[in-house]
Design an enzyme around this catalytic site. Structure first.
Site, PDB file in Angstrom:
ATOM      1  N   GLY A  66       0.801  -1.217   0.000  1.00 53.07           N
ATOM      2  CA  GLY A  66       0.000   0.000   0.000  1.00 53.07           C
ATOM      3  C   GLY A  66       0.833   1.266   0.000  1.00 53.07           C
ATOM      4  N   ARG A  80      -0.703 -17.776 -42.674  1.00 52.69           N
ATOM      5  CA  ARG A  80      -1.824 -17.035 -43.254  1.00 52.69           C
ATOM      6  C   ARG A  80      -1.535 -16.697 -44.716  1.00 52.69           C
ATOM      7  NH1 ARG A  80      -7.226 -15.680 -43.207  1.00 52.69           N
ATOM      8  NH2 ARG A  80      -7.554 -13.453 -43.591  1.00 52.69           N
ATOM      9  N   CYS A 132      11.759  -0.700  -2.587  1.00 55.10           N
ATOM     10  CA  CYS A 132      10.893  -1.822  -2.990  1.00 55.10           C
ATOM     11  C   CYS A 132      10.516  -1.680  -4.464  1.00 55.10           C
ATOM     12  CB  CYS A 132       9.613  -1.847  -2.159  1.00 55.10           C
ATOM     13  SG  CYS A 132       9.867  -1.936  -0.385  1.00 55.10           S
ATOM     14  N   LEU A 133      10.174  -0.443  -4.846  1.00 57.58           N
ATOM     15  CA  LEU A 133       9.781  -0.204  -6.234  1.00 57.58           C
ATOM     16  C   LEU A 133      10.927  -0.499  -7.200  1.00 57.58           C
ATOM     17  CD1 LEU A 133       7.685   3.075  -5.838  1.00 57.58           C
ATOM     18  CD2 LEU A 133       6.832   0.762  -6.213  1.00 57.58           C
ATOM     19  N   HIS A 169      -2.651  10.660  -4.712  1.00 57.76           N
ATOM     20  CA  HIS A 169      -1.196  10.747  -4.740  1.00 57.76           C
ATOM     21  C   HIS A 169      -0.615   9.477  -5.358  1.00 57.76           C
ATOM     22  CE1 HIS A 169      -1.491  14.368  -2.351  1.00 57.76           C
ATOM     23  NE2 HIS A 169      -2.343  13.725  -1.576  1.00 57.76           N
ATOM     24  N   THR A 199       0.392   3.837  -3.226  1.00 59.31           N
ATOM     25  CA  THR A 199      -0.398   4.763  -4.037  1.00 59.31           C
ATOM     26  C   THR A 199      -1.728   5.095  -3.363  1.00 59.31           C
ATOM     27  OG1 THR A 199       0.570   3.919  -6.070  1.00 59.31           O
ATOM     28  CG2 THR A 199      -1.526   5.056  -6.290  1.00 59.31           C
ATOM     29  N   GLU A 218       4.220   1.319 -11.095  1.00 58.92           N
ATOM     30  CA  GLU A 218       5.617   1.286 -10.637  1.00 58.92           C
ATOM     31  C   GLU A 218       6.442   2.405 -11.286  1.00 58.92           C
ATOM     32  OE1 GLU A 218       6.311  -0.958  -8.386  1.00 58.92           O
ATOM     33  OE2 GLU A 218       4.903  -2.585  -8.707  1.00 58.92           O
TER      34      GLU A 218
END
Length: 394
Positions: free
Chosen positions: A139, A278, A248-249, A145, A141, A373
């Site tokens: 959690g 095709r 973390c991101l 914001h 975002t 992200e």
């Protein structure tokens, strides 16, 4: 809907496989076979119904896709970052939502607990998350914001042996089914702190987000906190400020750089096979110059991206990769995947919009991945600031 036979063959124009160890290839092939057997036959149906295939959580846990770089003692795989990247590549080749589930679990939930948590927190949460017994979410975002997380409004107030958590988070993958949430909130001093919130805590709810045209086989929701009492033991002791969530991101963005490359490979492989089968105007459409141009450009961009993420993987494993290098790779892989999906869809004509092929699903999924992200434009400015020294965000 009839189950689709997965005929995928991985492109490797520059023999990048020769840069991989036997362990890397074994890890990749194990996940590739899993995707062919368990994901490809069902994913179109789940995406059409906008339903999350919950059974994949246990399956991916058993496969070792959750926290593969976390040490064995906490239930992780103890693998290097190229192994992790290859896992994400294969999972997203199946579906971006499947890879999102693994990315959130490993990079956004397990990584901060491992990096910033107490020994008690690590032992309590990591083995259950690694095995897939528990699903986690992240959690950061908020409704107002997104790209500017430092302006978050979610707060924790000191109340003795616990804190009182209030606020809301939005666009949270895994939220509707998660047992635990790693949440970032401002304390009484205005400092950003991380804490683990558990399902069942009074005042904590996870409403599902409906109406998505993208990541339809992934579970997305909100995290709503109304006077939630969280024990102080659940706060990460070893991190303070925005560095926590941003680190973390960086890990998650690294996985996305490999993952979206997998989606691009799948679209290319589908378009290549279609172009050979095709027939129009008396010959396969792959024999026409404009179709060859599309395929030649696709394989060129895939090859460049393969070399970029491989080198980034080496730097990550050595502890030398910068967040800015990760941003470049995340943005590049998302961009080429979006372009390749669009061109591949055109090559398939009307068939390209149907669920008989994976391309339109990938195309819609990438629209989310190019935004989450860190948006496409934000990553561009991260690179811009890195090379010029000027901050264009302010």
């Amino acid at each position: 809907m009839a189950a689709r036979t997965d005929l995928f063959q991985s492109p490797d124009y520059y023999l990048v496989d020769e840069l991989l160890t036997e362990e890397h290839k074994m890890v990749r092939d194990t996940v590739r076979n899993y995707v062919k057997k368990e994901i490809s036959p069902i994913i179109e149906d789940y995406a059409q119904r906008a339903e999350f295939p919950q059974q994949i959580v246990k399956q991916m846990g058993e496969l070792g896709c959750f926290g593969p770089t976390i040490p064995h003692e906490y239930g992780g795989g103890g693998l290097d970052y190229i192994s992790y990247g290859l896992m994400m590549q294969e999972l997203e080749r199946g579906d971006s939502g499947v890879r999102s589930t693994a990315s959130v679990q490993g990079s956004l939930v397990m990584f901060p607990i491992y990096a910033y948590g107490s020994e008690e927190q690590k032992m309590k949460y990591l083995p259950k998350l690694a095995s897939g017994e528990w699903l986690g979410c992240f959690g950061l975002t908020e409704p107002n914001h997104g790209s500017d997380p430092s302006s978050m409004l979610t707060t924790i107030k000191d109340a003795g042996d616990h804190v009182i958590l209030n606020g809301a988070k939005m666009w949270i993958s895994n939220a509707p089914f998660a047992q635990v949430a790693v949440v970032w909130a401002k304390d009484d001093n205005g400092d950003i702190r991380g804490l683990v919130v558990e399902r069942g805590m009074e005042g904590f709810t996870t409403p599902t987000t409906h109406g998505k045209w993208s990541l339809r086989a992934s579970a997305t929701g909100e995290l709503v906190f109304h006077d939630v009492k969280v024990p102080k033991d659940n706060i990460f002791p070893n991190i303070n400020g925005l560095k926590g969530p941003l680190s973390c991101l960086t890990k998650a963005r690294y996985g996305i750089a490999w993952g979206t490359l997998g989606a691009a490979m799948d679209c290319y492989d589908t378009a290549l096979r279609y172009s050979q089968e095709r027939i129009q105007f008396g010959k396969p459409i792959g024999a026409f110059q404009l179709q060859q141009k599309k395929l030649a450009e696709m394989i060129t961009e895939i090859t460049k991206a393969q070399l970029l993420v491989w080198r980034l993987g080496v730097l990550m494993t050595e502890g030398r990769a910068t967040p800015q290098q990760v941003s470049m790779a995340k943005r590049n892989s998302c961009e080429i995947a979006a372009n390749i999906a669009r061109d591949a869809r055109q090559m398939l004509g009307g068939m390209g919009i149907t669920g008989e092929y994976s391309i339109m699903r990938h195309m819609m999924n990438i629209e989310s991945v190019i935004t989450y992200e860190g948006t496409h434009d934000v990553h561009l400015l991260i690179t811009g600031m890195d090379v010029t020294g000027f901050n264009a965000f302010k």
